[in-house]
Design a protein around this motif. Structure first.
Motif, mmCIF file in Angstrom:
data_model
loop_
_atom_site.group_PDB
_atom_site.id
_atom_site.type_symbol
_atom_site.label_atom_id
_atom_site.label_comp_id
_atom_site.label_asym_id
_atom_site.label_seq_id
_atom_site.Cartn_x
_atom_site.Cartn_y
_atom_site.Cartn_z
ATOM 1 N N VAL A 171 4.684 5.608 -2.237
ATOM 2 C CA VAL A 171 4.606 4.222 -1.710
ATOM 3 C C VAL A 171 3.091 4.051 -2.055
ATOM 4 C CG1 VAL A 171 4.784 2.919 0.219
ATOM 5 C CG2 VAL A 171 6.329 4.534 -0.015
ATOM 6 N N ILE A 172 2.767 2.607 -2.480
ATOM 7 C CA ILE A 172 1.695 2.118 -2.783
ATOM 8 C C ILE A 172 1.552 0.824 -1.686
ATOM 9 C CG2 ILE A 172 -0.122 0.909 -4.431
ATOM 10 C CD1 ILE A 172 1.229 2.593 -6.586
ATOM 11 N N HIS A 173 0.932 0.856 -0.875
ATOM 12 C CA HIS A 173 0.894 0.000 0.332
ATOM 13 C C HIS A 173 -0.300 -0.895 0.070
ATOM 14 C CE1 HIS A 173 0.830 -1.002 4.870
ATOM 15 N NE2 HIS A 173 1.115 -1.947 4.124
ATOM 16 N N ASP A 174 -0.129 -2.071 0.064
ATOM 17 C CA ASP A 174 -1.254 -3.236 -0.211
ATOM 18 C C ASP A 174 -1.299 -3.768 1.376
ATOM 19 O OD1 ASP A 174 -2.941 -5.576 -0.234
ATOM 20 O OD2 ASP A 174 -2.042 -6.293 -2.181
ATOM 21 N N THR A 175 -2.317 -3.182 2.168
ATOM 22 C CA THR A 175 -2.367 -3.643 3.535
ATOM 23 C C THR A 175 -2.855 -4.953 3.716
ATOM 24 O OG1 THR A 175 -4.541 -2.558 3.473
ATOM 25 C CG2 THR A 175 -2.771 -1.266 4.044
ATOM 26 N N LYS A 176 -3.545 -5.599 2.648
ATOM 27 C CA LYS A 176 -4.043 -7.057 2.827
ATOM 28 C C LYS A 176 -3.068 -7.968 2.806
ATOM 29 C CE LYS A 176 -7.459 -10.050 0.528
ATOM 30 N NZ LYS A 176 -8.353 -9.998 -0.688
ATOM 31 N N ARG A 177 -1.874 -7.762 1.888
ATOM 32 C CA ARG A 177 -0.775 -8.818 1.503
ATOM 33 C C ARG A 177 0.337 -8.382 2.278
ATOM 34 N NH1 ARG A 177 -4.129 -8.101 -2.363
ATOM 35 N NH2 ARG A 177 -5.271 -10.107 -3.133
ATOM 36 N N GLY A 178 0.430 -6.996 3.123
ATOM 37 C CA GLY A 178 1.721 -6.671 3.639
ATOM 38 C C GLY A 178 2.765 -6.411 2.667
ATOM 39 N N ILE A 179 2.597 -5.720 1.507
ATOM 40 C CA ILE A 179 3.540 -5.621 0.389
ATOM 41 C C ILE A 179 3.316 -4.168 0.011
ATOM 42 C CG2 ILE A 179 2.305 -6.421 -1.486
ATOM 43 C CD1 ILE A 179 4.722 -7.731 -2.505
ATOM 44 N N GLY A 180 4.565 -3.586 -0.443
ATOM 45 C CA GLY A 180 4.707 -2.147 -0.982
ATOM 46 C C GLY A 180 5.375 -2.095 -2.087
ATOM 47 N N ALA A 181 4.937 -1.131 -2.986
ATOM 48 C CA ALA A 181 5.671 -0.583 -4.193
ATOM 49 C C ALA A 181 6.426 0.637 -3.832
ATOM 50 C CB ALA A 181 4.883 -0.538 -5.475
#
Length: 259
Positions: A171-181
């Motif tokens: 999982v790659i989690h962009d904590t700034k935008r609240g989206i994950g791959a």
């Protein structure tokens, strides 16, 4: 006339379609994000409703005229998340269609260069993230990486890791935008993701991080340490999630008490 779209890439392309068909004027007409739009008593506006067919026609026209590289410039510049992206894109396309297929190389033209600047910024940071993203092993053998990129990069770096880590779940989690791959071992996909408050790290994770920190410390030559130079190559805003710059993770008590 101000055209207001919903902030999505599809919405921006729909707005471009409608502006071209309404013969919008390059000098005064704007395509703006409705969420950040400042209402003005003296300006008329039109709401753009996203239309997949219209967006597809614009995307196909860009691809046919300027090739894959041209479409990449348009898409990556959208990921910069500039509030006036739509207006810049409208001016870019107005000018580019006049210049022809090689328009994206005409960087002396302001309309071309303004979009290309956004594109280059996104490309630079995406290349940087391929090297500094740090994965931690969770207790279910899932690898988790969190980061806060300046631009919306998750969708363009995920294919790299799907190829390089194809035998792992991650999982790659962009904590700034609240989206994950998310990668399930066969394909990757994007979806909104809440903060992981109950992360359970594997028993080995703290050990691996300690080894990495020791390696980082021991390869450094004390006489050649140059913090200013280091910050130039690795801006401090990225240090938050770098293992070698943070404390070692502690496995939760639940990890050591499982049967």
């Amino acid at each position: 006339m101000d055209y207001l779209h919903d902030g999505s890439f599809e919405g921006a392309l729909t707005g471009i379609y409608q502006m071209f068909h309404n013969r919008a004027r390059i000098e005064t007409d704007q395509l703006l994000d409705a969420k950040t739009y400042q209402m003005n008593l003296w300006c008329s506006y039109e709401i753009v409703v996203s239309d997949r067919d219209q967006a597809y026609k614009v995307a196909k026209s860009i691809m046919d005229t300027f090739g894959e590289e041209g479409f990449k410039v348009v898409l990556y510049s959208y990921l910069y998340e500039s509030s006036d992206y739509g207006t810049l894109l409208f001016k870019f396309l107005k000018r580019a269609y006049k210049l022809g297929g090689n328009a994206i190389t005409c960087l002396s033209d302001d309309a071309i260069f303004n979009i290309y600047k956004l594109y280059r910024s996104v490309v630079r940071e995406s290349h940087l993230m391929l090297g500094i993203l740090r994965f931690a092993q969770l207790d279910k053998d899932i690898f988790y990486a969190q980061y806060e990129p300046t631009y919306d990069l998750t969708g363009i770096i995920a294919p790299h890791f799907a190829e390089r880590l194809k035998d792992q779940l991650w999982v790659i989690h962009d904590t700034k935008r609240g989206i994950g791959a998310f990668y399930d071992g066969q394909k990757w996909f994007l979806q909104p993701i809440d903060a992981f408050e109950q992360l359970q790290f594997s028993k080995e994770e703290a050990k691996y991080q300690e080894l990495w920190k020791r390696y980082f410390d021991h390869i450094a030559i004390a006489e050649r340490k140059n913090p200013k130079c280091q910050r130039n190559f690795m801006p401090q805003k990225y240090w938050k999630f770098l293992t070698e710059k943070t404390f070692v993770l502690k496995p939760r008590e639940a990890d050591t008490t499982r049967n």
